[in-house]
Design a protein around this motif. Structure first.
Motif, PDB file in Angstrom:
ATOM      1  N   GLY A  68       0.795  -1.223   0.000  1.00  0.00           N
ATOM      2  CA  GLY A  68       0.000   0.000   0.000  1.00  0.00           C
ATOM      3  C   GLY A  68       0.827   1.272   0.000  1.00  0.00           C
ATOM      4  O   GLY A  68       0.287   2.366  -0.037  1.00  0.00           O
ATOM      5  N   GLY A  69       2.163   1.143   0.021  1.00  0.00           N
ATOM      6  CA  GLY A  69       3.044   2.304   0.087  1.00  0.00           C
ATOM      7  C   GLY A  69       3.355   2.905  -1.269  1.00  0.00           C
ATOM      8  O   GLY A  69       2.989   2.371  -2.320  1.00  0.00           O
ATOM      9  N   THR A  70       4.050   4.025  -1.211  1.00  0.00           N
ATOM     10  CA  THR A  70       4.404   4.758  -2.428  1.00  0.00           C
ATOM     11  C   THR A  70       5.911   4.997  -2.477  1.00  0.00           C
ATOM     12  O   THR A  70       6.500   5.415  -1.487  1.00  0.00           O
ATOM     13  N   THR A  71       6.500   4.731  -3.620  1.00  0.00           N
ATOM     14  CA  THR A  71       7.911   5.019  -3.864  1.00  0.00           C
ATOM     15  C   THR A  71       7.968   6.208  -4.807  1.00  0.00           C
ATOM     16  O   THR A  71       7.333   6.193  -5.866  1.00  0.00           O
ATOM     17  N   ILE A  72       8.721   7.237  -4.402  1.00  0.00           N
ATOM     18  CA  ILE A  72       8.801   8.464  -5.182  1.00  0.00           C
ATOM     19  C   ILE A  72      10.221   8.631  -5.715  1.00  0.00           C
ATOM     20  O   ILE A  72      11.178   8.672  -4.951  1.00  0.00           O
ATOM     21  N   ALA A  73      10.350   8.720  -7.036  1.00  0.00           N
ATOM     22  CA  ALA A  73      11.641   8.938  -7.677  1.00  0.00           C
ATOM     23  C   ALA A  73      11.831  10.431  -7.877  1.00  0.00           C
ATOM     24  O   ALA A  73      11.060  11.077  -8.584  1.00  0.00           O
ATOM     25  N   ILE A  74      12.865  10.982  -7.224  1.00  0.00           N
ATOM     26  CA  ILE A  74      13.177  12.401  -7.325  1.00  0.00           C
ATOM     27  C   ILE A  74      14.412  12.606  -8.201  1.00  0.00           C
ATOM     28  O   ILE A  74      14.467  13.494  -9.033  1.00  0.00           O
ATOM     29  N   GLY A  75      15.429  11.756  -7.990  1.00  0.00           N
ATOM     30  CA  GLY A  75      16.673  11.874  -8.754  1.00  0.00           C
ATOM     31  C   GLY A  75      16.448  11.549 -10.214  1.00  0.00           C
ATOM     32  O   GLY A  75      15.607  10.723 -10.573  1.00  0.00           O
ATOM     33  N   LEU A  76      17.184  12.219 -11.080  1.00  0.00           N
ATOM     34  CA  LEU A  76      17.047  12.018 -12.521  1.00  0.00           C
ATOM     35  C   LEU A  76      18.147  11.076 -13.007  1.00  0.00           C
ATOM     36  O   LEU A  76      19.311  11.464 -13.072  1.00  0.00           O
ATOM     37  N   PRO A  77      17.791   9.827 -13.342  1.00  0.00           N
ATOM     38  CA  PRO A  77      18.811   8.865 -13.774  1.00  0.00           C
ATOM     39  C   PRO A  77      19.274   9.112 -15.200  1.00  0.00           C
ATOM     40  O   PRO A  77      18.659   9.866 -15.947  1.00  0.00           O
ATOM     41  N   HIS A  78      20.359   8.461 -15.557  1.00  0.00           N
ATOM     42  CA  HIS A  78      20.851   8.515 -16.930  1.00  0.00           C
ATOM     43  C   HIS A  78      19.760   7.974 -17.853  1.00  0.00           C
ATOM     44  O   HIS A  78      19.061   7.017 -17.506  1.00  0.00           O
ATOM     45  N   PRO A  79      19.594   8.553 -19.037  1.00  0.00           N
ATOM     46  CA  PRO A  79      18.538   8.104 -19.947  1.00  0.00           C
ATOM     47  C   PRO A  79      18.590   6.624 -20.305  1.00  0.00           C
ATOM     48  O   PRO A  79      17.566   6.026 -20.628  1.00  0.00           O
ATOM     49  N   SER A  80      19.758   6.001 -20.233  1.00  0.00           N
ATOM     50  CA  SER A  80      19.855   4.583 -20.580  1.00  0.00           C
ATOM     51  C   SER A  80      19.559   3.666 -19.389  1.00  0.00           C
ATOM     52  O   SER A  80      19.456   2.445 -19.565  1.00  0.00           O
ATOM     53  N   ALA A  81      19.390   4.214 -18.196  1.00  0.00           N
ATOM     54  CA  ALA A  81      19.147   3.385 -17.004  1.00  0.00           C
ATOM     55  C   ALA A  81      17.785   2.703 -17.107  1.00  0.00           C
ATOM     56  O   ALA A  81      16.803   3.289 -17.558  1.00  0.00           O
ATOM     57  N   ARG A  82      17.741   1.455 -16.669  1.00  0.00           N
ATOM     58  CA  ARG A  82      16.507   0.665 -16.693  1.00  0.00           C
ATOM     59  C   ARG A  82      16.194   0.193 -15.280  1.00  0.00           C
ATOM     60  O   ARG A  82      17.084  -0.098 -14.488  1.00  0.00           O
ATOM     61  N   LEU A  83      14.898   0.084 -14.988  1.00  0.00           N
ATOM     62  CA  LEU A  83      14.431  -0.357 -13.689  1.00  0.00           C
ATOM     63  C   LEU A  83      13.624  -1.627 -13.865  1.00  0.00           C
ATOM     64  O   LEU A  83      12.718  -1.683 -14.698  1.00  0.00           O
ATOM     65  N   GLU A  84      13.957  -2.648 -13.097  1.00  0.00           N
ATOM     66  CA  GLU A  84      13.215  -3.902 -13.160  1.00  0.00           C
ATOM     67  C   GLU A  84      12.606  -4.179 -11.793  1.00  0.00           C
ATOM     68  O   GLU A  84      13.318  -4.199 -10.780  1.00  0.00           O
ATOM     69  N   LEU A  85      11.290  -4.363 -11.785  1.00  0.00           N
ATOM     70  CA  LEU A  85      10.556  -4.608 -10.543  1.00  0.00           C
ATOM     71  C   LEU A  85       9.627  -5.798 -10.729  1.00  0.00           C
ATOM     72  O   LEU A  85       9.157  -6.055 -11.840  1.00  0.00           O
ATOM     73  N   PRO A  86       9.302  -6.498  -9.641  1.00  0.00           N
ATOM     74  CA  PRO A  86       8.282  -7.550  -9.735  1.00  0.00           C
ATOM     75  C   PRO A  86       6.920  -6.911 -10.044  1.00  0.00           C
ATOM     76  O   PRO A  86       6.331  -6.243  -9.179  1.00  0.00           O
ATOM     77  N   ARG A  95       0.799  -1.180  -4.438  1.00  0.00           N
ATOM     78  CA  ARG A  95       1.877  -0.201  -4.279  1.00  0.00           C
ATOM     79  C   ARG A  95       1.895   0.767  -5.449  1.00  0.00           C
ATOM     80  O   ARG A  95       1.374   0.479  -6.515  1.00  0.00           O
ATOM     81  N   THR A  96       2.526   1.921  -5.232  1.00  0.00           N
ATOM     82  CA  THR A  96       2.557   2.975  -6.235  1.00  0.00           C
ATOM     83  C   THR A  96       3.996   3.425  -6.461  1.00  0.00           C
ATOM     84  O   THR A  96       4.760   3.545  -5.503  1.00  0.00           O
ATOM     85  N   LEU A  97       4.333   3.678  -7.723  1.00  0.00           N
ATOM     86  CA  LEU A  97       5.632   4.237  -8.100  1.00  0.00           C
ATOM     87  C   LEU A  97       5.354   5.514  -8.883  1.00  0.00           C
ATOM     88  O   LEU A  97       4.629   5.492  -9.880  1.00  0.00           O
ATOM     89  N   VAL A  98       5.887   6.642  -8.394  1.00  0.00           N
ATOM     90  CA  VAL A  98       5.666   7.921  -9.075  1.00  0.00           C
ATOM     91  C   VAL A  98       6.983   8.663  -9.229  1.00  0.00           C
ATOM     92  O   VAL A  98       7.920   8.465  -8.457  1.00  0.00           O
ATOM     93  N   GLY A  99       7.022   9.532 -10.209  1.00  0.00           N
ATOM     94  CA  GLY A  99       8.160  10.419 -10.398  1.00  0.00           C
ATOM     95  C   GLY A  99       7.779  11.826  -9.965  1.00  0.00           C
ATOM     96  O   GLY A  99       6.617  12.218 -10.029  1.00  0.00           O
ATOM     97  N   SER A 100       8.758  12.569  -9.517  1.00  0.00           N
ATOM     98  CA  SER A 100       8.526  13.938  -9.078  1.00  0.00           C
ATOM     99  C   SER A 100       9.613  14.815  -9.682  1.00  0.00           C
ATOM    100  O   SER A 100      10.705  14.916  -9.146  1.00  0.00           O
ATOM    101  N   TYR A 101       9.311  15.442 -10.803  1.00  0.00           N
ATOM    102  CA  TYR A 101      10.297  16.267 -11.497  1.00  0.00           C
ATOM    103  C   TYR A 101      10.306  17.669 -10.903  1.00  0.00           C
ATOM    104  O   TYR A 101       9.279  18.342 -10.864  1.00  0.00           O
TER     105      TYR A 101
END
Length: 159
Positions: A68-86, A95-101
């Motif tokens: 039920g939690g939320t993960t917030i991405a603030i840092g800006l990764p390299h454009p080629s970076a990939r994220l793998e999650l279950p 669960r929630t994954l959001v970006g915050s620019y």
């Protein structure tokens, strides 16, 4: 609880001084940081913030977030970076994954509130400023940041 994660001991100590409940060394082996956070928080945090722009750190933040939690991405990764999650965790654990620019700020609303907190002594941004540099010292400032010296530096366009 507020759990700070940083590889630099001085910054972990500052986090505790500024109100963190605990501070963990980010130099742990992959997966160990999230496990420590889950142990400290009885199963994970409601909100995890990734602020360095690393897909690996974002995966750790996700792993430290409870059902039920939320993960917030603030840092800006390299454009080629990939994220793998279950993928099943998105639905199966709600669960929630959001970006915050740039903080998703609304300056007209947020700046007066932040200034009021600062004036009231509840937002000690001065404790985060490690110093100032002239524009011609920009590379020195960036090297210090990359080496983990200080927290943040202010670069002035002229002296």
């Amino acid at each position: 609880p507020i759990v700070a994660i940083d590889p630099v001991a001085e910054r972990r100590a500052l986090a505790i001084e500024l109100g963190a409940s605990a501070a963990i060394d980010a130099g742990s082996p992959p997966g160990a940081t999230a496990e420590q956070i889950r142990e400290l928080t009885a199963g994970g945090v409601d909100h995890a913030f990734e602020a360095v722009g690393s897909a690996g750190v974002l995966a750790e933040a996700w792993a430290a977030t409870r059902r039920g939690g939320t993960t917030i991405a603030i840092g800006l990764p390299h454009p080629s970076a990939r994220l793998e999650l279950p993928a099943v965790q998105l639905v199966g654990e709600a669960r929630t994954l959001v970006g915050s620019y740039l903080g998703d700020a609304v300056p007209a609303e947020d700046l007066p509130r932040l200034l009021a907190l600062w004036r009231a002594g509840r937002l000690p941004v001065d404790r985060l400023a490690s110093g100032t540099r002239r524009l011609d010292e920009l590379n020195v400032a960036l090297d210090a940041l990359a080496e983990g010296r200080g927290v943040r530096q202010v670069v002035l366009p002229h002296t």
